[in-house]
Design a protein around this motif. Sequence first.
Motif, PDB file in Angstrom:
ATOM      1  N   TYR A  96      51.251  30.388   2.509  1.00 44.01           N
ATOM      2  CA  TYR A  96      51.839  29.460   3.599  1.00 44.01           C
ATOM      3  C   TYR A  96      51.612  30.204   4.854  1.00 44.01           C
ATOM      4  CZ  TYR A  96      54.986  27.233   6.948  1.00 44.01           C
ATOM      5  OH  TYR A  96      55.516  26.642   7.859  1.00 44.01           O
ATOM      6  N   CYS A  97      51.268  29.532   5.984  1.00 48.56           N
ATOM      7  CA  CYS A  97      51.068  30.111   7.311  1.00 48.56           C
ATOM      8  C   CYS A  97      51.227  28.631   8.250  1.00 48.56           C
ATOM      9  CB  CYS A  97      49.902  30.566   7.511  1.00 48.56           C
ATOM     10  SG  CYS A  97      49.529  31.376   9.028  1.00 48.56           S
ATOM     11  N   PRO A  98      51.997  28.644   9.302  1.00 46.59           N
ATOM     12  CA  PRO A  98      52.207  27.525  10.182  1.00 46.59           C
ATOM     13  C   PRO A  98      50.833  27.355  10.796  1.00 46.59           C
ATOM     14  CG  PRO A  98      53.889  28.958  10.546  1.00 46.59           C
ATOM     15  CD  PRO A  98      53.110  29.715   9.745  1.00 46.59           C
ATOM     16  N   THR A  99      50.403  25.917  10.698  1.00 42.41           N
ATOM     17  CA  THR A  99      49.180  25.566  11.567  1.00 42.41           C
ATOM     18  C   THR A  99      49.117  25.786  13.066  1.00 42.41           C
ATOM     19  OG1 THR A  99      49.469  23.521  11.453  1.00 42.41           O
ATOM     20  CG2 THR A  99      48.268  24.185   9.653  1.00 42.41           C
ATOM     21  N   PRO A 100      47.973  26.192  13.574  1.00 42.86           N
ATOM     22  CA  PRO A 100      48.050  26.379  15.232  1.00 42.86           C
ATOM     23  C   PRO A 100      48.437  25.033  15.927  1.00 42.86           C
ATOM     24  CG  PRO A 100      45.830  26.607  14.182  1.00 42.86           C
ATOM     25  CD  PRO A 100      46.806  26.358  13.051  1.00 42.86           C
ATOM     26  N   LEU A 101      48.983  25.390  17.171  1.00 43.74           N
ATOM     27  CA  LEU A 101      49.113  24.085  18.036  1.00 43.74           C
ATOM     28  C   LEU A 101      48.273  24.749  19.117  1.00 43.74           C
ATOM     29  CD1 LEU A 101      50.415  21.577  18.805  1.00 43.74           C
ATOM     30  CD2 LEU A 101      52.330  23.158  19.838  1.00 43.74           C
ATOM     31  N   LEU A 102      47.097  23.905  19.096  1.00 43.31           N
ATOM     32  CA  LEU A 102      46.246  24.415  20.316  1.00 43.31           C
ATOM     33  C   LEU A 102      46.416  23.595  21.610  1.00 43.31           C
ATOM     34  CD1 LEU A 102      42.899  23.903  18.051  1.00 43.31           C
ATOM     35  CD2 LEU A 102      44.300  26.095  18.299  1.00 43.31           C
ATOM     36  N   ASN A 103      45.969  24.308  22.701  1.00 42.02           N
ATOM     37  CA  ASN A 103      46.105  23.947  24.237  1.00 42.02           C
ATOM     38  C   ASN A 103      44.845  23.426  24.470  1.00 42.02           C
ATOM     39  OD1 ASN A 103      47.275  22.874  26.454  1.00 42.02           O
ATOM     40  ND2 ASN A 103      48.541  24.819  26.786  1.00 42.02           N
TER      41      ASN A 103
ATOM     42  N   LYS B 137      47.736  19.797  17.047  1.00 43.66           N
ATOM     43  CA  LYS B 137      48.171  20.448  16.128  1.00 43.66           C
ATOM     44  C   LYS B 137      46.816  20.518  15.009  1.00 43.66           C
ATOM     45  CE  LYS B 137      51.760  22.152  13.213  1.00 43.66           C
ATOM     46  NZ  LYS B 137      51.872  23.519  13.122  1.00 43.66           N
ATOM     47  N   ASP B 138      46.474  21.443  14.551  1.00 42.74           N
ATOM     48  CA  ASP B 138      45.151  21.723  13.857  1.00 42.74           C
ATOM     49  C   ASP B 138      45.704  21.999  12.525  1.00 42.74           C
ATOM     50  OD1 ASP B 138      42.855  22.003  13.038  1.00 42.74           O
ATOM     51  OD2 ASP B 138      42.197  23.810  14.255  1.00 42.74           O
ATOM     52  N   GLU B 139      45.700  20.833  11.703  1.00 40.02           N
ATOM     53  CA  GLU B 139      45.852  20.860  10.103  1.00 40.02           C
ATOM     54  C   GLU B 139      44.692  21.285   9.179  1.00 40.02           C
ATOM     55  OE1 GLU B 139      48.956  20.464   8.620  1.00 40.02           O
ATOM     56  OE2 GLU B 139      49.532  21.008  10.437  1.00 40.02           O
ATOM     57  N   ALA B 140      43.488  21.657  10.080  1.00 38.58           N
ATOM     58  CA  ALA B 140      42.297  21.769   9.135  1.00 38.58           C
ATOM     59  C   ALA B 140      42.391  22.831   8.142  1.00 38.58           C
ATOM     60  CB  ALA B 140      41.078  22.267  10.038  1.00 38.58           C
ATOM     61  N   ASN B 141      43.140  24.041   8.297  1.00 40.57           N
ATOM     62  CA  ASN B 141      43.402  25.003   7.366  1.00 40.57           C
ATOM     63  C   ASN B 141      44.511  24.881   6.512  1.00 40.57           C
ATOM     64  OD1 ASN B 141      40.677  26.131   7.831  1.00 40.57           O
ATOM     65  ND2 ASN B 141      41.482  26.710   9.803  1.00 40.57           N
ATOM     66  N   ARG B 142      45.303  23.895   6.316  1.00 37.74           N
ATOM     67  CA  ARG B 142      46.404  23.779   5.670  1.00 37.74           C
ATOM     68  C   ARG B 142      46.271  23.996   4.274  1.00 37.74           C
ATOM     69  NH1 ARG B 142      51.510  24.104   7.303  1.00 37.74           N
ATOM     70  NH2 ARG B 142      51.727  22.502   8.853  1.00 37.74           N
ATOM     71  N   PHE B 143      46.787  25.304   3.681  1.00 35.33           N
ATOM     72  CA  PHE B 143      46.617  25.855   2.420  1.00 35.33           C
ATOM     73  C   PHE B 143      45.177  25.486   1.720  1.00 35.33           C
ATOM     74  CE2 PHE B 143      51.533  24.839   2.214  1.00 35.33           C
ATOM     75  CZ  PHE B 143      51.773  26.098   2.005  1.00 35.33           C
TER      76      PHE B 143
ATOM     77  N   SER C 211      43.904  19.588   5.130  1.00 29.50           N
ATOM     78  CA  SER C 211      44.663  18.348   5.856  1.00 29.50           C
ATOM     79  C   SER C 211      46.102  18.598   5.567  1.00 29.50           C
ATOM     80  CB  SER C 211      44.492  16.841   5.369  1.00 29.50           C
ATOM     81  OG  SER C 211      45.069  16.660   4.102  1.00 29.50           O
ATOM     82  N   PHE C 212      46.837  17.697   6.283  1.00 29.39           N
ATOM     83  CA  PHE C 212      48.470  18.085   6.267  1.00 29.39           C
ATOM     84  C   PHE C 212      48.843  17.408   5.210  1.00 29.39           C
ATOM     85  CE2 PHE C 212      50.447  14.063   6.661  1.00 29.39           C
ATOM     86  CZ  PHE C 212      49.405  13.089   6.676  1.00 29.39           C
ATOM     87  N   LYS C 213      48.223  16.709   4.525  1.00 32.08           N
ATOM     88  CA  LYS C 213      48.530  15.956   3.277  1.00 32.08           C
ATOM     89  C   LYS C 213      48.733  17.036   1.967  1.00 32.08           C
ATOM     90  CE  LYS C 213      48.521  11.445   3.803  1.00 32.08           C
ATOM     91  NZ  LYS C 213      49.099  10.532   3.071  1.00 32.08           N
ATOM     92  N   ALA C 214      48.060  18.284   2.144  1.00 30.02           N
ATOM     93  CA  ALA C 214      48.483  19.202   1.290  1.00 30.02           C
ATOM     94  C   ALA C 214      50.061  19.498   1.047  1.00 30.02           C
ATOM     95  CB  ALA C 214      48.009  20.826   1.706  1.00 30.02           C
ATOM     96  N   LEU C 215      50.904  19.134   2.366  1.00 27.26           N
ATOM     97  CA  LEU C 215      52.300  19.401   2.188  1.00 27.26           C
ATOM     98  C   LEU C 215      53.171  18.496   1.166  1.00 27.26           C
ATOM     99  CD1 LEU C 215      52.776  19.923   5.971  1.00 27.26           C
ATOM    100  CD2 LEU C 215      52.815  21.761   4.375  1.00 27.26           C
ATOM    101  N   GLY C 216      52.416  17.225   1.374  1.00 24.62           N
ATOM    102  CA  GLY C 216      53.359  16.187   0.763  1.00 24.62           C
ATOM    103  C   GLY C 216      53.045  15.784  -0.811  1.00 24.62           C
ATOM    104  N   GLY C 217      51.935  15.503  -1.447  1.00 23.40           N
ATOM    105  CA  GLY C 217      51.745  15.403  -2.802  1.00 23.40           C
ATOM    106  C   GLY C 217      52.196  16.378  -3.610  1.00 23.40           C
TER     107      GLY C 217
END
Length: 387
Positions: free
Chosen positions: A54-61, A77-83, A87-93
């Motif tokens: 787990y690591c928070p995904t970056p918030l890019l400017n 908010k860059d979800e490309a490397n979530r787990f 995608s952010f969907k890694a968090l849900g299912g």
Amino acid sequence: MIQDAFVAFSGPVVKHVSNSSRTSIAHEQSETTPLFSKQALVHGHRCISAWPGYCPTPLLNLPGLAKALHVQDILYKDEANRFGLGSFKALGGAFAVSQLAHAPGTKPAALTVTTATDGNHGRSVAWGAREHGHRAVIYIHAEVSAGREQALRDHGAEVVRVDGNYDDSVRICYQAARENGWTVVSDTTYAGSGSDVARTVMLGYSVMLTELVEQFADNIPTHVFVQGGVGGLAATVCECLRLACEDRAPRVIVVEPELAPCLFVSASNNTPTKVEISQETLMAGLSCGEVSSVAWPVLQRRADDFVTIADSIVAPTMTMLRDSPFGDAAVVAGESAVAGLAAFIAARQIDSLSKALNLTADSRVLVLGTEGATDPAVYQRMTGFPA
Ligand SMILES: Cc1ncc(COP(=O)(O)O)c(C=O)c1O
């Protein structure tokens, strides 16, 4: 150069309706049941932040793009490397599967979990199932790409491809689950079907919002453009930002493909309305004809605006993010990730829409880059860049 970068955004690429049913914070009825309790949000964050990797995904400017579009900030908010799932969907299912595994009286080894997917949600369920020793049977529709099918198999799922579109695959999945005694881990729910699992999936998404609130600190954005499929993500965004930011919560603009506008049409009719999908959109993750019945009441109460965008502005937005003509960091974003940004750019090209959305030089705009190149072959075809 700047004009060239936005050339694709002129023309009738965006439609807008404001939400006439939105409830102001002052008029909110105290008896309205929140989507999540504060304890549930803490529980979701505690569970998911304890997962390995787990690591928070970056918030890019993106200051170069912000300058070109005459706003103060664009935050991505860059979800490309979530787990490692893209995608952010890694968090849900996967979170919903983990909660099933812990249900009292459940024998983990006996479970078969199933869902319909256009790729990302199924990948999360398959990953969660493998982590918890379950079997996953995942339904995909006719248009899901071969790369996304293979990614599901790579996570250990049995994949069933059915005729028709996403909504057809959902119905067939539910039928198979009934016949076989499987557990459906769906990211959507229809009137009459149980809503608990879809709500748990959304609780998983809330971790992204918890991270964002920490990342904003005092600099809360004025606007968020969030893409919608069945509306689960957008409802989570509305609910969590309202809870955390109260009357400073950003204006929420829900963005869909014009080829799959179930939320837009529901907002226009002021009631959940099914739409027929006659042609598949490029934004595969957003190709849904029916709103989630657990998401809809939240969106009806809290979303500010609904817009649709043409498919024609998707590839130019992906390419611009990667090519970065304004000197910002290069970003790899998939087809469904850029809908919010594409709608914002289009709105900035159309004075009347900028006014309707109250976009000004002082606006601080948040967009959710909900996926990376989840199908590298599709990404390369659309942008000319390797993933
Ligand atoms: C990358 C991506 N973004 C956004 C969404 C939209 O989420 P929802 O269906 O909850 O509206 C999806 C849905 O699959 C998705 O895959």
